[in-house]
Design a protein around this motif. Structure first.
Motif, PDB file in Angstrom:
ATOM      1  N   ALA A 100       0.930  -1.454  -0.059  1.00 46.28           N
ATOM      2  CA  ALA A 100      -0.111   0.028   0.014  1.00 46.28           C
ATOM      3  C   ALA A 100       0.848   1.263  -0.016  1.00 46.28           C
ATOM      4  O   ALA A 100       0.520   2.141  -0.498  1.00 46.28           O
ATOM      5  N   ALA A 101       2.123   1.328   0.641  1.00 43.70           N
ATOM      6  CA  ALA A 101       3.021   2.448   0.955  1.00 43.70           C
ATOM      7  C   ALA A 101       3.428   2.628  -0.684  1.00 43.70           C
ATOM      8  O   ALA A 101       3.438   3.891  -1.011  1.00 43.70           O
ATOM      9  N   LEU A 150       3.868   5.770  -5.512  1.00 42.03           N
ATOM     10  CA  LEU A 150       3.542   5.824  -7.022  1.00 42.03           C
ATOM     11  C   LEU A 150       2.514   6.833  -7.404  1.00 42.03           C
ATOM     12  O   LEU A 150       2.613   7.487  -8.391  1.00 42.03           O
ATOM     13  N   SER A 151       1.532   7.119  -6.879  1.00 44.00           N
ATOM     14  CA  SER A 151       0.690   8.013  -6.957  1.00 44.00           C
ATOM     15  C   SER A 151       0.996   9.170  -6.831  1.00 44.00           C
ATOM     16  O   SER A 151       0.706  10.254  -7.498  1.00 44.00           O
ATOM     17  N   ILE A 152       1.861   9.237  -5.824  1.00 41.11           N
ATOM     18  CA  ILE A 152       2.291  10.773  -5.866  1.00 41.11           C
ATOM     19  C   ILE A 152       3.311  11.181  -6.579  1.00 41.11           C
ATOM     20  O   ILE A 152       3.517  12.101  -7.230  1.00 41.11           O
ATOM     21  N   ALA A 153       4.457  10.056  -6.955  1.00 37.35           N
ATOM     22  CA  ALA A 153       5.272  10.374  -8.045  1.00 37.35           C
ATOM     23  C   ALA A 153       4.662  10.598  -9.311  1.00 37.35           C
ATOM     24  O   ALA A 153       5.329  11.488 -10.033  1.00 37.35           O
ATOM     25  N   VAL A 175      -5.908   9.206 -14.394  1.00 35.67           N
ATOM     26  CA  VAL A 175      -6.506   7.975 -14.509  1.00 35.67           C
ATOM     27  C   VAL A 175      -5.556   7.158 -13.675  1.00 35.67           C
ATOM     28  O   VAL A 175      -6.141   6.404 -12.767  1.00 35.67           O
ATOM     29  N   PHE A 176      -4.212   7.385 -13.982  1.00 35.58           N
ATOM     30  CA  PHE A 176      -3.017   6.339 -12.919  1.00 35.58           C
ATOM     31  C   PHE A 176      -3.025   6.939 -11.307  1.00 35.58           C
ATOM     32  O   PHE A 176      -3.023   5.946 -10.727  1.00 35.58           O
ATOM     33  N   VAL A 177      -3.289   8.349 -11.360  1.00 41.58           N
ATOM     34  CA  VAL A 177      -3.348   8.858 -10.078  1.00 41.58           C
ATOM     35  C   VAL A 177      -4.435   8.304  -9.164  1.00 41.58           C
ATOM     36  O   VAL A 177      -4.376   7.644  -8.002  1.00 41.58           O
ATOM     37  N   PHE A 178      -5.576   8.211  -9.849  1.00 41.03           N
ATOM     38  CA  PHE A 178      -6.925   7.865  -9.089  1.00 41.03           C
ATOM     39  C   PHE A 178      -6.678   6.438  -8.769  1.00 41.03           C
ATOM     40  O   PHE A 178      -7.110   5.938  -7.737  1.00 41.03           O
ATOM     41  N   ALA A 179      -6.318   5.614  -9.869  1.00 40.69           N
ATOM     42  CA  ALA A 179      -6.467   4.080  -9.854  1.00 40.69           C
ATOM     43  C   ALA A 179      -5.269   3.738  -8.490  1.00 40.69           C
ATOM     44  O   ALA A 179      -5.657   2.786  -7.650  1.00 40.69           O
ATOM     45  N   PHE A 180      -4.102   4.088  -8.709  1.00 38.37           N
ATOM     46  CA  PHE A 180      -3.237   3.838  -7.613  1.00 38.37           C
ATOM     47  C   PHE A 180      -3.474   4.456  -6.186  1.00 38.37           C
ATOM     48  O   PHE A 180      -3.558   3.752  -5.138  1.00 38.37           O
ATOM     49  N   SER A 181      -4.049   5.444  -6.227  1.00 34.45           N
ATOM     50  CA  SER A 181      -4.681   5.975  -5.069  1.00 34.45           C
ATOM     51  C   SER A 181      -5.627   5.175  -4.202  1.00 34.45           C
ATOM     52  O   SER A 181      -5.712   4.874  -2.974  1.00 34.45           O
ATOM     53  N   SER A 182      -6.636   4.841  -5.236  1.00 32.08           N
ATOM     54  CA  SER A 182      -7.946   4.027  -4.668  1.00 32.08           C
ATOM     55  C   SER A 182      -7.414   2.649  -4.284  1.00 32.08           C
ATOM     56  O   SER A 182      -7.728   2.159  -3.325  1.00 32.08           O
ATOM     57  N   ALA A 183      -6.321   1.911  -5.171  1.00 35.73           N
ATOM     58  CA  ALA A 183      -5.952   0.687  -4.436  1.00 35.73           C
ATOM     59  C   ALA A 183      -5.249   0.689  -3.289  1.00 35.73           C
ATOM     60  O   ALA A 183      -5.398  -0.344  -2.513  1.00 35.73           O
TER      61      ALA A 183
END
Length: 209
Positions: A79-80, A85-88, A144-152
């Protein structure tokens, strides 16, 4: 360059657009010469300068503190990583580099699929390309990737029951970062580094001494 004139918005934009692939500063430089700022303006200028100059060191420090907090929880480590990755992906340089490497790797196996992963062509207005150029990853908008990785990552945080742990670890890491940036005296190398074109290209309202 007078860091006192750099606003928080300018600093965030610079950190978002600047190249993050540079190696971290040596530990001998990172943990040396700590002094108390003489005034609020000195502290404000020092904080912004150090946050920009030691950005890679601070990122590694935050990841290290989070990793220590989740040694016994592998799911929380995943999760971390997803959160990181979502922040990067919010950084333009990282997003573009990630897209290029993934596209290059896919091209070796499926050139047709790699062609579909190319970003759309920017519209041309009156013979000139549009100034608003979005960032695309694998053919999709970056959000889209930021939202997907953040949700996961949020789902994994709730599943691993480590939300309180991550808040404590993140708070400690951010506190350590602010304390270091506040008391670490900017050396001559850090001051000269701010005059490079690297920061001029991403700071809208820079001024030279």
């Amino acid at each position: 360059m007078d860091w006192g004139n750099v606003t928080a918005e300018d600093l965030v934009d610079a950190l978002r657009e600047v190249e993050w692939s540079s190696p971290p500063r040596p530990f001998s430089e990172f943990f040396s010469r700590f002094t108390v700022p003489r005034s609020y303006s000195k502290w404000n200028s020092r904080l912004k300068c150090n946050l920009y100059y030691y950005r890679t060191n601070y990122f590694i420090m935050i990841v290290f503190v989070l990793g220590i907090g989740f040694l016994r929880k592998p799911l929380a480590i995943v999760a971390a990583l997803l959160t990181g990755l979502s922040i990067a992906f919010l950084n333009d340089s990282f997003a573009v580099t990630f897209n290029e490497k993934v596209t290059r790797m896919v091209r070796q196996f499926s050139p047709h699929l790699a062609a579909k992963m190319r970003p759309p062509i920017s519209p041309v207005i009156r013979g000139r390309p549009s100034s608003k150029k979005g960032i695309f990853i694998c053919g999709w908008p970056r959000w889209v990737f930021v939202f997907a990785f953040s949700s996961a990552s949020c789902i994994l945080w709730l599943t691993s029951c480590s939300l309180l742990t991550v808040l404590w670890a993140l708070g400690i890491a951010l506190l350590a970062m602010v304390l270091h940036a506040s008391f670490r005296s900017p050396n001559l190398k850090a001051r000269l580094n701010t005059f490079r074109e690297e920061f001029r290209a991403v700071w809208r309202n820079y001024s030279e001494l």
